[in-house]
Design a protein around this motif. Structure first.
Motif, PDB file in Angstrom:
ATOM      1  N   ALA A 111       1.736 -12.971  -1.703  1.00  0.00           N
ATOM      2  CA  ALA A 111       0.583 -13.736  -2.183  1.00  0.00           C
ATOM      3  C   ALA A 111       0.763 -15.228  -1.932  1.00  0.00           C
ATOM      4  N   VAL A 112       1.965 -15.731  -2.179  1.00  0.00           N
ATOM      5  CA  VAL A 112       2.233 -17.152  -1.923  1.00  0.00           C
ATOM      6  C   VAL A 112       2.139 -17.433  -0.419  1.00  0.00           C
ATOM      7  N   PHE A 113       2.729 -16.540   0.355  1.00  0.00           N
ATOM      8  CA  PHE A 113       2.714 -16.654   1.817  1.00  0.00           C
ATOM      9  C   PHE A 113       1.258 -16.650   2.322  1.00  0.00           C
ATOM     10  N   ALA A 114       0.450 -15.755   1.766  1.00  0.00           N
ATOM     11  CA  ALA A 114      -0.957 -15.633   2.171  1.00  0.00           C
ATOM     12  C   ALA A 114      -1.738 -16.889   1.769  1.00  0.00           C
ATOM     13  N   ARG A 115      -1.492 -17.338   0.543  1.00  0.00           N
ATOM     14  CA  ARG A 115      -2.202 -18.513   0.025  1.00  0.00           C
ATOM     15  C   ARG A 115      -1.997 -19.726   0.913  1.00  0.00           C
ATOM     16  N   GLU A 116      -0.764 -19.896   1.390  1.00  0.00           N
ATOM     17  CA  GLU A 116      -0.443 -21.015   2.289  1.00  0.00           C
ATOM     18  C   GLU A 116      -1.289 -20.975   3.551  1.00  0.00           C
ATOM     19  N   ARG A 117      -1.724 -19.763   3.912  1.00  0.00           N
ATOM     20  CA  ARG A 117      -2.483 -19.594   5.148  1.00  0.00           C
ATOM     21  C   ARG A 117      -3.969 -19.370   4.889  1.00  0.00           C
ATOM     22  N   GLY A 118      -4.387 -19.574   3.652  1.00  0.00           N
ATOM     23  CA  GLY A 118      -5.799 -19.418   3.327  1.00  0.00           C
ATOM     24  C   GLY A 118      -6.272 -17.972   3.337  1.00  0.00           C
ATOM     25  N   ILE A 119      -5.340 -17.038   3.103  1.00  0.00           N
ATOM     26  CA  ILE A 119      -5.679 -15.604   3.098  1.00  0.00           C
ATOM     27  C   ILE A 119      -5.683 -15.114   1.650  1.00  0.00           C
ATOM     28  N   ASN A 120      -6.718 -14.361   1.256  1.00  0.00           N
ATOM     29  CA  ASN A 120      -6.695 -13.838  -0.114  1.00  0.00           C
ATOM     30  C   ASN A 120      -6.693 -12.306  -0.184  1.00  0.00           C
ATOM     31  N   HIS A 121      -6.751 -11.657   0.985  1.00  0.00           N
ATOM     32  CA  HIS A 121      -6.693 -10.196   0.980  1.00  0.00           C
ATOM     33  C   HIS A 121      -5.285  -9.724   1.312  1.00  0.00           C
ATOM     34  N   LEU A 122      -4.721  -8.927   0.392  1.00  0.00           N
ATOM     35  CA  LEU A 122      -3.382  -8.372   0.587  1.00  0.00           C
ATOM     36  C   LEU A 122      -3.507  -6.860   0.691  1.00  0.00           C
ATOM     37  N   VAL A 123      -2.723  -6.263   1.568  1.00  0.00           N
ATOM     38  CA  VAL A 123      -2.776  -4.804   1.739  1.00  0.00           C
ATOM     39  C   VAL A 123      -1.375  -4.241   1.548  1.00  0.00           C
ATOM     40  N   THR A 124      -1.277  -3.192   0.725  1.00  0.00           N
ATOM     41  CA  THR A 124       0.019  -2.534   0.525  1.00  0.00           C
ATOM     42  C   THR A 124      -0.159  -1.014   0.565  1.00  0.00           C
ATOM     43  N   GLY A 125       0.855  -0.328   1.071  1.00  0.00           N
ATOM     44  CA  GLY A 125       0.753   1.122   1.264  1.00  0.00           C
ATOM     45  C   GLY A 125       1.246   1.947   0.088  1.00  0.00           C
ATOM     46  N   VAL A 126       1.285   1.379  -1.104  1.00  0.00           N
ATOM     47  CA  VAL A 126       1.772   2.166  -2.244  1.00  0.00           C
ATOM     48  C   VAL A 126       0.804   3.290  -2.579  1.00  0.00           C
ATOM     49  N   SER A 127       1.353   4.360  -3.161  1.00  0.00           N
ATOM     50  CA  SER A 127       0.530   5.525  -3.505  1.00  0.00           C
ATOM     51  C   SER A 127       0.992   6.131  -4.821  1.00  0.00           C
ATOM     52  N   GLN A 128       0.065   6.306  -5.703  1.00  0.00           N
ATOM     53  CA  GLN A 128       0.378   6.916  -7.002  1.00  0.00           C
ATOM     54  C   GLN A 128       0.532   8.433  -6.859  1.00  0.00           C
ATOM     55  N   THR A 129      -0.184   8.968  -5.859  1.00  0.00           N
ATOM     56  CA  THR A 129      -0.211  10.417  -5.660  1.00  0.00           C
ATOM     57  C   THR A 129       1.155  10.957  -5.242  1.00  0.00           C
ATOM     58  N   ASP A 130       1.822  10.211  -4.343  1.00  0.00           N
ATOM     59  CA  ASP A 130       3.131  10.644  -3.866  1.00  0.00           C
ATOM     60  C   ASP A 130       4.237   9.990  -4.662  1.00  0.00           C
ATOM     61  N   PHE A 131       3.868   9.333  -5.692  1.00  0.00           N
ATOM     62  CA  PHE A 131       4.744   8.495  -6.513  1.00  0.00           C
ATOM     63  C   PHE A 131       6.004   9.281  -6.881  1.00  0.00           C
ATOM     64  N   SER A 132       7.110   8.836  -6.277  1.00  0.00           N
ATOM     65  CA  SER A 132       8.372   9.565  -6.397  1.00  0.00           C
ATOM     66  C   SER A 132       9.120   9.118  -7.644  1.00  0.00           C
ATOM     67  N   GLY A 133       8.383   8.724  -8.663  1.00  0.00           N
ATOM     68  CA  GLY A 133       9.047   8.204  -9.855  1.00  0.00           C
ATOM     69  C   GLY A 133       9.198   6.697  -9.796  1.00  0.00           C
ATOM     70  N   TYR A 134       8.508   6.045  -8.849  1.00  0.00           N
ATOM     71  CA  TYR A 134       8.580   4.591  -8.740  1.00  0.00           C
ATOM     72  C   TYR A 134       7.445   3.963  -9.550  1.00  0.00           C
ATOM     73  N   PRO A 135       7.752   3.300 -10.661  1.00  0.00           N
ATOM     74  CA  PRO A 135       6.676   2.748 -11.493  1.00  0.00           C
ATOM     75  C   PRO A 135       5.845   1.679 -10.786  1.00  0.00           C
ATOM     76  N   ASP A 136       6.457   0.988  -9.811  1.00  0.00           N
ATOM     77  CA  ASP A 136       5.709  -0.100  -9.158  1.00  0.00           C
ATOM     78  C   ASP A 136       4.844   0.385  -8.001  1.00  0.00           C
ATOM     79  N   CYS A 137       4.610   1.695  -7.921  1.00  0.00           N
ATOM     80  CA  CYS A 137       3.651   2.232  -6.953  1.00  0.00           C
ATOM     81  C   CYS A 137       2.365   2.664  -7.663  1.00  0.00           C
TER      82      CYS A 137
END
Ligand code: ZN
Length: 225
Positions: A111-137
């Protein structure tokens, strides 16, 4: 303050199946795509080289950032070869392939990296469906972090999670629909043992990926036959 450019997305890009599918999803949905790969003491430096090669092939601006400190903060079997990798999710918490704080750090830095470049859309491939016990997905974590980032920087970030509610078979379907099934199958690295493409076949990441591909190809064959 620089104006936000709604036409550009920053993809948190590891070079694995999920984030590569997200990279091409972003290419379809945004005029310009920038990929950011985090180096955090992965046992497999090859992963970073493959990410760079895929970004090049996708004609996407690519950056890497060293965040090795997260591997030193907590022990996990992805960065510490003295730990034997959990094959299953233990009953009492996430498996030791969990890197505590990883998505928290990655998305905050992105987000900081994006902000420096005037970008506000971030994309991440996390998935709750395949969530292998990772709370941050989980979706709740991503939504909560989105609010926190907006409050923390007085910005209007939008975190996109195209894979949140789909499983591995549907992720393969998305790659196919985006015209990159073969690229994702052959050029990405998901395997915890560092073997590209179809991988070692027996680590938890390979099992999930292979089973998803098998289901998707069966279903596709059924539709065509
Ligand atoms: Zn594997």
């Amino acid at each position: 303050m620089k104006p936000m450019n709604k036409e550009t997305a920053l993809v948190v890009f590891s070079g694995g199946q999920d984030s590569t599918t997200c990279l091409f999803w972003a290419k379809r949905n945004f005029r310009r795509v920038v990929a950011l790969t985090f180096v955090y003491g992965q046992k497999h430096v090859l992963e970073v080289q493959m990410a760079q090669a895929i970004a090049q092939e996708a004609d996407v601006e690519w950056h890497q950032m060293d965040v090795s400190f997260i591997g030193q903060l907590g022990r996990n079997s992805l960065t510490d070869s003295s730990l034997e990798m959990d094959q299953e999710k233990p009953a009492d918490g996430p498996p030791n392939t969990f890197v505590p704080g990883r998505n928290l750090f990655f998305l905050s830095i992105a987000a900081v990296f994006a902000r420096e470049r005037g970008i506000n859309h971030l994309v991440t491939g996390v998935s709750q469906t395949d969530f292998s016990g990772y709370p941050d997905c989980r979706d709740a974590f991503i939504k909560s972090l989105n609010v926190t980032l907006n409050l923390g920087m007085d910005e209007q970030f939008v975190i996109h999670t195209p894979l949140m509610w789909i499983d591995k078979a549907q992720t393969w379907a998305m790659a196919d629909e985006l015209g990159v099934l073969d690229l994702v199958r052959q050029r990405t690295l998901t395997c915890y043992n560092g073997i590209p493409g179809d991988g070692c076949g027996h680590c938890p990441a390979c099992k999930l990926r292979r089973e998803g591909l098998r289901l998707y190809l069966c279903e596709k064959e059924g539709r065509q036959g």
